[in-house]
Design an enzyme around this catalytic site. Sequence first.
Site, PDB file in Angstrom:
ATOM      1  CG  ASP A   1      22.510 -37.042  -4.682  1.00 29.75           C
ATOM      2  OD1 ASP A   1      23.091 -38.076  -5.073  1.00 29.75           O
ATOM      3  OD2 ASP A   1      21.275 -36.946  -4.580  1.00 29.75           O
TER       4      ASP A   1
ATOM      5  CB  CYS B   1      -0.617  -0.702   5.315  1.00 33.91           C
ATOM      6  SG  CYS B   1       1.044  -1.266   4.907  1.00 33.91           S
TER       7      CYS B   1
ATOM      8  NE  ARG C   1      23.170 -24.882  -9.494  1.00 36.16           N
ATOM      9  CZ  ARG C   1      22.682 -25.762  -8.622  1.00 36.16           C
ATOM     10  NH1 ARG C   1      22.246 -25.348  -7.447  1.00 36.16           N
ATOM     11  NH2 ARG C   1      22.626 -27.046  -8.937  1.00 36.16           N
TER      12      ARG C   1
ATOM     13  CD  GLU D   1      15.025 -29.912  -4.606  1.00 35.25           C
ATOM     14  OE1 GLU D   1      16.010 -30.518  -5.071  1.00 35.25           O
ATOM     15  OE2 GLU D   1      14.588 -28.834  -5.071  1.00 35.25           O
TER      16      GLU D   1
ATOM     17  NE  ARG E   1      16.494 -26.641  -5.509  1.00 36.36           N
ATOM     18  CZ  ARG E   1      17.728 -27.051  -5.732  1.00 36.36           C
ATOM     19  NH1 ARG E   1      18.706 -26.157  -5.925  1.00 36.36           N
ATOM     20  NH2 ARG E   1      18.013 -28.351  -5.770  1.00 36.36           N
TER      21      ARG E   1
ATOM     22  CD  GLU F   1      -1.351  -2.362   2.036  1.00 36.76           C
ATOM     23  OE1 GLU F   1      -2.150  -3.056   2.695  1.00 36.76           O
ATOM     24  OE2 GLU F   1      -0.120  -2.604   1.992  1.00 36.76           O
TER      25      GLU F   1
END
Length: 374
Positions: free
Chosen positions: A216, A100, A223, A307, A200, A65
């Site tokens: 992993d 506001c 990114r 994940e 993400r 606002e």
Amino acid sequence: MSDRSTPAPTDIATEGLMREALGLAEQAIGLCDPNPRVGCVIVAADDGAVIGRGHTREAGGAHAEVMALRDAAARGASVRGATVFVTLEPCSHHGRTPPCADALVAAGVGRVVMAMRDPNPLVAGQGAARLAAAGIEVAAGPFAGEARELNIGFVSRMERGRPWLRMKAAISLDGRSALDNGASQWITGEVARGDGHAWRKRAGALLTGVGTVLEDDPRLDVRLVRTARQPLRVIVDSRLQTPETARILEPPGPVLLYAAADDTDRRLALQARGVEIVRLPSPTAKVDLKAMLADLGARGINELHVEAGEKLNASFLREGLVDELLLYVAPRLLGRGRGLAALGPFERLEQGLGFRFVDVTPIGGDLRLRLRPG
């Protein structure tokens, strides 16, 4: 919506202006957390022309606002008697910024159309009441459902004290998330991976388990799409097994690790890398996942993007903590391998966990499924 608000006429102009406000609110994704994503459009009292637009800025910055009022002032336009279309009830409390509702009263607007009531107990109708007390007409606008979806994590944190947990996975047609040897990059195509990074970006925190870190070595950051900030990265690591050389510990952004056990040497080594460690042991000597979600909620995390591997996924699912599944299905069969979640084995079909489809969308050569518990 407050009892002091009345339904706004759902004419084409009203719908169009609220859609524009929702579009502005979407621009706050990846910017304004932990504040809600809010968009605002101001139209002139005389001819109904748009004279101000704005969306919520970064935490501590101006709300939608105020941004719209500033935009109108920069245009040299008067907001006296104007109508304000906003996707969330104007706030009525002093946080990092003034209310506001007070800004709208001081500006002399004539009418406020809001898509949904603010679930924050510090507001919850008080913003609408403050406007009405000042003689400003308050109306309930269209697209309350869309506004709520845009802020599903904020609503979750306000109403349940915990973030909205979205579990993401890429799987094959036969439900495999990795081969037997752990290979999983890449099951889906480049377009799907980019779309996953857009999800993400929505999150206040990205979470994985130590098993995924060890196998992993993910960076677990945003990114592949542009973002104004990096989410908090979270590791569930009951026994402090995360290597000091793990890529997830590298910039950008902070890392929070939840553990159950304590090992002084390992703890000090990880803390030297800038990792914050919180011990939340459960009776089974693993991380208490419910307590972890409560802690993340207290830290202002609205959406938690998970994940992880099949074991941690199964733990979240068994405890009923998953609010949404985000699955990317690749058109290939992988045969034996690891699944989405190590559940069961079940003896009866009705023991399986039921979900309902929320959205099914082709993404490149893959299929994106969004499901919620049924």
